[in-house]
Scaffold this motif. Sequence first.
Motif, PDB file in Angstrom:
ATOM      1  N   PRO A 127       3.914  -1.369 -12.038  1.00  0.00           N
ATOM      2  CA  PRO A 127       2.864  -2.281 -11.568  1.00  0.00           C
ATOM      3  C   PRO A 127       2.660  -2.168 -10.060  1.00  0.00           C
ATOM      4  CG  PRO A 127       4.367  -3.410 -13.058  1.00  0.00           C
ATOM      5  CD  PRO A 127       4.980  -2.076 -12.759  1.00  0.00           C
ATOM      6  N   GLY A 128       1.399  -2.352  -9.639  1.00  0.00           N
ATOM      7  CA  GLY A 128       1.097  -2.357  -8.217  1.00  0.00           C
ATOM      8  C   GLY A 128       0.471  -1.071  -7.721  1.00  0.00           C
ATOM      9  N   ILE A 129       0.060  -1.123  -6.452  1.00  0.00           N
ATOM     10  CA  ILE A 129      -0.576   0.012  -5.783  1.00  0.00           C
ATOM     11  C   ILE A 129       0.163   0.272  -4.477  1.00  0.00           C
ATOM     12  CG2 ILE A 129      -2.704   0.906  -4.741  1.00  0.00           C
ATOM     13  CD1 ILE A 129      -4.260  -1.043  -6.533  1.00  0.00           C
ATOM     14  N   VAL A 130       0.570   1.525  -4.254  1.00  0.00           N
ATOM     15  CA  VAL A 130       1.294   1.897  -3.042  1.00  0.00           C
ATOM     16  C   VAL A 130       0.293   2.158  -1.913  1.00  0.00           C
ATOM     17  CG1 VAL A 130       2.858   3.587  -1.980  1.00  0.00           C
ATOM     18  CG2 VAL A 130       3.192   2.875  -4.353  1.00  0.00           C
ATOM     19  N   ILE A 131       0.632   1.707  -0.703  1.00  0.00           N
ATOM     20  CA  ILE A 131      -0.152   1.990   0.501  1.00  0.00           C
ATOM     21  C   ILE A 131       0.582   3.064   1.295  1.00  0.00           C
ATOM     22  CG2 ILE A 131      -1.218   1.031   2.578  1.00  0.00           C
ATOM     23  CD1 ILE A 131      -2.301  -0.224   0.067  1.00  0.00           C
ATOM     24  N   PRO A 132       0.270   4.361   1.085  1.00  0.00           N
ATOM     25  CA  PRO A 132       0.993   5.412   1.816  1.00  0.00           C
ATOM     26  C   PRO A 132       0.615   5.507   3.283  1.00  0.00           C
ATOM     27  CG  PRO A 132      -0.718   6.391   0.472  1.00  0.00           C
ATOM     28  CD  PRO A 132      -0.711   4.930   0.145  1.00  0.00           C
ATOM     29  N   GLN A 133      -0.603   5.055   3.637  1.00  0.00           N
ATOM     30  CA  GLN A 133      -1.049   5.181   5.023  1.00  0.00           C
ATOM     31  C   GLN A 133      -2.059   4.089   5.356  1.00  0.00           C
ATOM     32  OE1 GLN A 133      -2.811   8.951   6.005  1.00  0.00           O
ATOM     33  NE2 GLN A 133      -3.187   8.414   8.129  1.00  0.00           N
TER      34      GLN A 133
END
Length: 363
Positions: A127-133
Motif C-alpha cells: 500500500p502507498g506511493i513512494v516519493i523518490p524525488q
Amino acid sequence: MSVFAAIAVIALLVAVHEAGHFLAARLQGIHVNRFAIGFGPILWKYQGAQTEYSLRAIPLGGFVGFPDDDPDSEIPPNDPDLLRNRPILDRAIVISAGVIANLVFAYLVFVAQFTTVGIPETFDPQPGIVIPQVVSDSSPAAQAGIRPGDIVIAANGEPLDGSESTIPTFIQLIKDSPNLPVDLTVQRGSRELEVTVIPTPGPDGNAVIGVQLQPNGDFGYRRPTGPIEVFTLAAKQFQEMLVRTVNGFVMLVTNFGEMANQVAGPVKIVEQGAGLAESSLAMLFPFTAIISINLAIINILPLPALDGGQLAFLLVEALRGKPLPDRLQENVMQTGLVLLLGLGVFLIVRDTTQLEIFQNLRQ
C-alpha cells in the motif's frame, strides 16, 4: 568515481550534439576544419585530411568549426562548399542536426536500458506511493515538508492501496485540486505524519506538487519479451520525458519568478548524476536521456549563440531574401554569448555554494 561517471555522461552528450552538426555538414560536402569536445587548452588533437579533431580541458561543451570564420583558411571565399555559400535549407539542416542527434540519442538510451538492464517492474506491491524525488525546495511538496523516500499512504483520509490504479488516481486528485489543500498521511520510517500540500497550476492548467511517484514494493527488472516491446516502451518513455521537459520549460517562461531557482547549472547536474550513479549505475540511463533531451530543447530556443538563434537568423534571411548584415549578426551573437557565459558562471557559483560540503561548513 560517480562524479567522473556523471561528467563522462555530459561529455558524451556534448560529443553526440557536435557530431550531429559535423556529420550533417560532411555528408553534404560542406567544409569543416575543426571538431572539438570541450573548451580551453587542448589536451589531445589529431589533424585529419580536412579537419582537426581535439579534446580540451573543460568537458562541459564543444564546437564544430567552419573555415568560413577562419582568416587563415586557404579556401577561396566564393567556394560553393563553404557553409555560408550553401542554400538556406542546407545550412538549416547543419544547424538543427545537433538537436536532432540529442533527441535520437535519448530514445536509443532507453532502447539500450531496456535491452541490457531490463524493464523496471515492481514486485510484491505494498500500500502507498513512494516519493523518490522532490523536484525543488520551492515546490508545494517541499513546502509541505515532504521528503524523498516518504511513502504517501492516504490522501484526504482515503487509504492508498498497492493496485495499478493507485498512482493515476492520486495524480488525478492533485490535478483536480489547484490552489486547494490536500491532506496527506505520510509514512517516514516508523513514523506517520500528517501534512497538507497545496497543488499549484501548471502551464496546461493541471495542478502539480513537484514530486516523482513510484509504486511501493520491491523494485527490480525483468527481461523484455522481444524487440517490439523494447522499441515500444522506449518510444513511450521518450515521449513522456519529452513532454514533461517541454512543460517544464513552458512553466519556466510563464512563471519565471517561482521557477527560476529550479534552473540547474553544470555543478548541480553533475551532483545529481553522481548521486544516481552512486545508488545504481542503471540510473545513469534515464539521467543520460533526460539531460540529452534538455540539451536539445535548450539549443533550439531562439536565443543568440544557440542553434535556435542561428535558425532565427536563417528565417529572417528567408523572409528578407538576403541575410542580415554580418556586423549585426556578430554583435547579437557576441552579446548573447556574454549573457550565456554570465548565466553559466552565476549557476556554477550558486550551485557550488549549495553543495553539501559547503552547507556543512556554515553549520
